[in-house]
Motif scaffolding. Structure first.
Motif, short mmCIF file in Angstrom:
data_model
loop_
_atom_site.label_atom_id
_atom_site.label_comp_id
_atom_site.label_asym_id
_atom_site.label_seq_id
_atom_site.Cartn_x
_atom_site.Cartn_y
_atom_site.Cartn_z
N ASP A 149 10.15 11.59 4.70
CA ASP A 149 8.85 11.63 5.36
C ASP A 149 8.75 12.87 6.26
O ASP A 149 9.76 13.43 6.68
CB ASP A 149 8.63 10.37 6.20
N GLN A 181 0.82 -1.20 0.00
CA GLN A 181 0.00 0.00 0.00
C GLN A 181 0.86 1.26 0.00
O GLN A 181 0.47 2.28 -0.54
CB GLN A 181 -0.91 0.00 1.23
N ALA A 218 -3.18 14.12 12.84
CA ALA A 218 -3.03 13.15 11.75
C ALA A 218 -4.31 13.14 10.93
O ALA A 218 -5.20 12.30 11.13
CB ALA A 218 -2.71 11.77 12.32
N GLY A 219 -4.42 14.07 9.99
CA GLY A 219 -5.63 14.16 9.19
C GLY A 219 -5.77 13.06 8.17
O GLY A 219 -6.86 12.58 7.88
N ARG A 220 -4.64 12.65 7.58
CA ARG A 220 -4.68 11.54 6.62
C ARG A 220 -3.91 10.36 7.20
O ARG A 220 -3.35 10.45 8.29
CB ARG A 220 -4.10 11.98 5.28
N ARG A 221 -3.88 9.27 6.45
CA ARG A 221 -3.24 8.06 6.96
C ARG A 221 -1.80 8.35 7.36
O ARG A 221 -1.02 8.90 6.59
CB ARG A 221 -3.30 6.94 5.93
N SER A 222 -1.45 7.95 8.57
CA SER A 222 -0.14 8.26 9.12
C SER A 222 0.38 7.07 9.92
O SER A 222 -0.36 6.13 10.22
CB SER A 222 -0.22 9.49 10.05
N ARG A 229 -7.73 4.06 11.14
CA ARG A 229 -7.31 4.99 10.08
C ARG A 229 -5.81 5.03 9.90
O ARG A 229 -5.32 5.50 8.87
CB ARG A 229 -7.81 6.40 10.40
N HIS A 230 -5.05 4.56 10.90
CA HIS A 230 -3.60 4.78 10.87
C HIS A 230 -2.84 3.50 11.22
O HIS A 230 -3.41 2.56 11.79
CB HIS A 230 -3.21 5.88 11.88
N ARG A 239 5.54 10.48 3.50
CA ARG A 239 4.58 9.89 4.44
C ARG A 239 4.58 10.74 5.72
O ARG A 239 5.53 11.45 6.02
CB ARG A 239 4.94 8.45 4.78
N HIS A 240 3.53 10.63 6.51
CA HIS A 240 3.41 11.42 7.73
C HIS A 240 3.66 10.53 8.95
O HIS A 240 3.02 9.49 9.11
CB HIS A 240 2.01 12.04 7.83
#
Length: 436
Positions: free
Chosen positions: A273, A191, A327-331, A358-359, A232-233
């Motif tokens: 990242d 992914q 962490a607003g998006r996948r982290s 989500r993470h 990436r976060h």
């Protein structure tokens, strides 16, 4: 008593002063007159302390345990030479043990209208901000019998940063990162991987990586290669509650967590990242958000210097909410906390699904290596009881780790020396598997 040179002259003057000007004091004699005159002369001829101008320069930050130097420049604007001693006062924790008396005191000789610099050697033994106290100067006359003394406030702050002892592991992890990042490209897609290039099929390659259309155009078998995605976060969350105050060896657990977080920050920024930091117990204690790759490691280091464990129970619900807002998006969320049964069962386990939904979540804890030593104890009744208690504690931690794993988290439970490299290896493994 034989008197010669300047002393003889002062004796004569003293006798004159005592005999003519102070007839009622004639009982003090010649020597008393000399001393009195010497004291008066020193007081008159000593350089004034208040007229001095002091400025500082030197190190503003230093790694814990490393030496630093802060200098004082003393400008003598008076018409008299400054002879005397100076004490640059700091808290005892800023000096190497046993050196405070010698390191903070200096001898001064500053001619009129000139300036001199003295340097104070510092070596903090505690993290955080260390502020200079007052500078005390004793200005003596030419005979050294008397003088003037006064103090100046010359502000300066020296920040003692975390020592980052785990940086010795960084070169080997960067070498592994280079292997992942294009030089030895991934042959399997996850992914968190992106297409890198095509190359000729080699024996042992996964047949699922064959690109049949490209193979038809080339008249040779071509395979796709993939590399870990960049940008990436990573969110590092430090639990600064009471469990972080527990001491392992000579330092609190928080110090080991800081060291692991620094190694991960340095590695992740090199991987391209983005790294954010959140420290939280009952409320946020510090954060570093949205910094560029060149700014994030210094910013994180300075923020960590001010963190101290709070003797309160961490509000894990508020901590989780704050982490989800950042962490607003996948982290990848790395939670550095404890594995004590009570807080984990009542606070972390019910909230963990909100994060793992989500993470990607890694829970890292600092283990006490003394538990293994106690668990092996035998021979006396107290040793057997100690071994039973240590084994029970280890079993409880394993049980909590298993439950966290079943909820989708990756759990690390290592002593201070091995936690930083273990966390770095976990990060690299997640990137290699395409899970970031």
């Amino acid at each position: 008593m034989a008197l010669t040179g300047r002393t003889a002259l002062l004796a004569a003057l003293g006798s004159l002063v005592v005999g003519l000007l102070l007839p009622s004091w004639t009982g003090i004699g010649t020597v008393g007159g000399v001393l009195l005159l010497g004291v008066l002369a020193d007081l008159l001829l000593a350089a004034p302390v208040r007229a001095l101008r002091l400025t500082r320069e030197g190190d503003a930050s230093v790694r814990l345990g490393e030496p630093a130097t802060v200098s004082l420049t003393v400008a003598n604007a008076s018409r008299r030479p400054l002879r005397g001693r100076l004490r640059d006062a700091w808290a005892p924790s800023v000096f190497r043990p046993g050196t405070e008396l010698t390191a903070s005191r200096h001898t001064l000789l500053v001619p009129p209208g000139e300036r001199r610099r003295v340097s104070t050697a510092l070596q903090p033994t505690r993290r955080g901000d260390h502020r200079a106290h007052r500078v005390t100067i004793r200005s003596l006359g030419p005979l050294g019998l008397a003088g003037r003394q006064g103090s100046h406030q010359v502000p300066w702050t020296l920040r003692a940063l975390p020592p980052f002892t785990s940086r010795k592991h960084l070169p080997s992890r960067l070498a592994r990162l280079r292997e992942l990042d294009g030089r030895t490209s991934l042959l399997t897609r996850g992914q968190g991987t992106e297409f890198d290039s095509l190359r000729e099929y080699l024996p042992g390659d996964d047949v699922r990586s064959i690109d049949w259309r490209a193979s038809a155009r080339r008249n040779t078998v071509a395979v796709r290669t993939w590399r870990p995605e960049r940008d990436r976060h990573i969110l590092i969350v430090l639990d600064t509650g009471r469990t972080s105050a527990g001491r392992v060896g000579d330092a609190p657990r928080l110090d080991a967590a800081l060291d692991a977080a620094l190694l991960l920050t340095a590695l992740a920024t090199k991987a391209g990242d983005r790294v954010d930091l959140l420290a939280h117990d009952l409320r946020p204690r510090g954060s570093v958000l949205g910094r560029s790759a060149t700014e994030v490691l210094p910013a994180v280091t300075h923020a960590m210097a001010l963190l101290e464990p709070a003797l309160v129970e961490t509000d894990l619900r508020a901590l989780t909410a704050a982490a989800l807002r950042i962490a607003g998006r996948r982290s990848l969320i790395v939670l550095l906390t404890g594995l004590d049964a009570g807080p984990a069962e009542d606070g972390l386990l019910p909230l963990l699904p909100q994060l793992t939904k989500r993470h990607e979540v890694v829970v890292a804890a600092v283990a006490d290596p003394q538990l293994a030593e106690l668990a092996a104890g035998r021979g006396t009744l107290s040793a057997v009881y100690g071994a039973a208690a240590a084994e029970q504690t280890r079993a409880d931690r394993r049980a909590i780790a298993d439950r966290l794993t079943r909820h989708g988290a990756t759990v690390l439970d290592h002593p201070p020396a091995t936690l930083p490299p273990a966390l770095a290896d976990t990060y690299l493994a997640l990137k290699a598997a395409g899970r970031l």
